[in-house]
Design a protein around this motif. Structure first.
Motif, short mmCIF file in Angstrom:
data_model
loop_
_atom_site.label_atom_id
_atom_site.label_comp_id
_atom_site.label_asym_id
_atom_site.label_seq_id
_atom_site.Cartn_x
_atom_site.Cartn_y
_atom_site.Cartn_z
N LYS A 211 102.23 69.72 25.91
CA LYS A 211 103.14 69.27 24.86
C LYS A 211 103.93 70.49 24.37
N LYS A 223 100.18 66.82 27.85
CA LYS A 223 100.97 65.61 27.62
C LYS A 223 100.96 64.69 28.83
N SER A 224 100.97 65.29 30.03
CA SER A 224 101.02 64.49 31.25
C SER A 224 100.40 65.25 32.41
N TYR A 307 111.42 65.93 34.28
CA TYR A 307 110.64 65.34 33.19
C TYR A 307 111.04 66.12 31.94
N VAL A 309 111.42 66.55 27.82
CA VAL A 309 110.93 66.15 26.50
C VAL A 309 111.98 66.56 25.48
N ASP A 317 109.26 62.92 19.37
CA ASP A 317 109.38 63.34 20.76
C ASP A 317 109.55 62.14 21.69
N GLN A 318 110.52 62.26 22.59
CA GLN A 318 110.78 61.24 23.59
C GLN A 318 110.85 61.91 24.96
N VAL A 319 110.82 61.11 26.02
CA VAL A 319 110.84 61.64 27.38
C VAL A 319 111.96 60.99 28.18
N LYS A 321 113.16 60.69 32.14
CA LYS A 321 112.62 60.90 33.48
C LYS A 321 113.65 60.49 34.53
N GLU A 331 101.53 60.01 32.34
CA GLU A 331 101.36 60.47 30.97
C GLU A 331 99.97 60.13 30.46
#
Length: 334
Positions: A211, A223-224, A307, A309, A317-319, A321, A331
């Motif tokens: 993150k 985070k992933s 990817y 963020v 926070d958004q992603v 892709k 994730e």
């Protein structure tokens, strides 16, 4: 160096049976950061001494922290400096990415890097006039590679490959492992990663993407998770290297057009590519661009998966892709 560890490896090993090749794990220091390499070798060779020599030679070519490196001597305008294959590869890739990103990635920002306190030099207290004066010699058009030498149009031009040199060093080590007949390995240097084949559990190599929380010292929560094979990953973010002056945070990614640290809603950019030098350089360029320009850029470069963020208008926070990222990244549900 340019970044601390944005990734840490998640490598789980089962008890080795008689039929398995045991993993060899080596760790060390290079380019002002750490490296972690794991490989499967039927001959059970210790390749660390050779890898350390390769990384030491690499530093003597493109590290601005080594005063007698090729790049440092060029920055001091020493005469008759002959470049090597490491320098050439970095220069050519930098030129390519500089052109592709419309100047968002530019290794001639080195005087600004020093002035802002993110390089070997001491941080200056900058005002707009001083920034503008430095910008006069920040432009990759002002320097050329001719044969084995570098030619400058302005002697004040200086180069900084730190934004992607670690990624290239990952490629260099991977090439060495390939030359030794190693078919399964993972190489991580300063957070940049390349993996090939499968681990001792016959699973693809796995890494964690942190993150992007401001933290200069310790690892952040994951985070992933990404599973990679014959693929590199590099992340650029503003949460590891920054300074706070008069209550204002200044991140280490500099916009070559303004001369100031980037100000946009992108928090981190993880780029997947076939070569780590490409992943690393483009991750820096994408972070400087900001989200909307990055989206347009990535549509023009389908060879890259991303990817990203970012922080939305509510500070959440958004992603973002790219289309192929779901095949690579999972994730972690909170």
């Amino acid at each position: 160096m340019k970044k601390q560890l944005y990734f840490y490896l998640i490598i789980l090993f089962s008890a080795a049976s008689w039929a398995q090749i045991e993993s060899t794990i080596i760790e060390g220091f290079a380019q002002g950061t750490t490296y972690n390499i794991t490989y499967l070798d039927a001959q059970n060779r210790n390749l660390q001494p050779e890898i350390d020599r390769i990384l030491a030679d690499f530093d003597q070519s493109v590290s601005t922290y080594q005063t007698e490196s090729i790049i440092s001597r060029i920055n001091r305008n020493e005469k008759n400096v002959v470049v090597d294959r490491y320098f050439k590869a970095c220069f050519k890739k930098a030129k390519e990415v500089w052109e592709n990103t419309n100047g968002a990635f530019d290794p001639t920002v080195y005087p600004l890097v020093n002035a802002w306190g993110f390089g070997p030099g001491k941080k200056q207290h900058l005002d707009k006039k001083e920034v503008d004066s430095i910008l006069q010699f920040v432009n990759f058009d002002l320097i050329q590679l001719k044969g084995n030498t570098v030619v400058k149009k302005d002697p004040r031009v200086c180069l900084d490959f730190n934004a992607f040199a670690q990624g290239y060093s990952v490629d260099v080590v991977a090439e060495f492992l390939n030359s030794k007949g190693i078919k399964s390995y993972i190489v991580e240097i300063g957070g940049e990663v390349y993996a090939k084949g499968k681990n001792s559990d016959s699973n693809f190599w796995t890494i964690g993407i942190e993150k992007p929380i401001d933290n200069k010292v310790t690892k952040n929560p994951i985070k992933s998770i990404a599973r990679i094979d014959k693929l590199a990953v590099a992340t650029s973010g503003n949460n590891r290297r920054y300074v706070i002056e008069d209550g204002v945070k200044y991140a280490h990614h500099l916009d070559p057009k303004t001369g100031y640290p980037t100000k946009n809603n992108l928090l981190s950019a993880s780029i997947f590519a076939r070569q780590c030098i490409s992943a690393d350089a483009n991750a820096t360029g994408v972070l400087v661009m900001g989200l909307e320009k990055a989206k347009a850029f990535l549509k023009q470069h389908p060879e890259l998966e991303a990817y990203l963020v970012y922080s939305d208008e509510n500070g959440i926070d958004q992603v973002y892709k790219t289309p192929g990222i779901d095949k690579l990244v999972s994730e972690i549900k909170e």
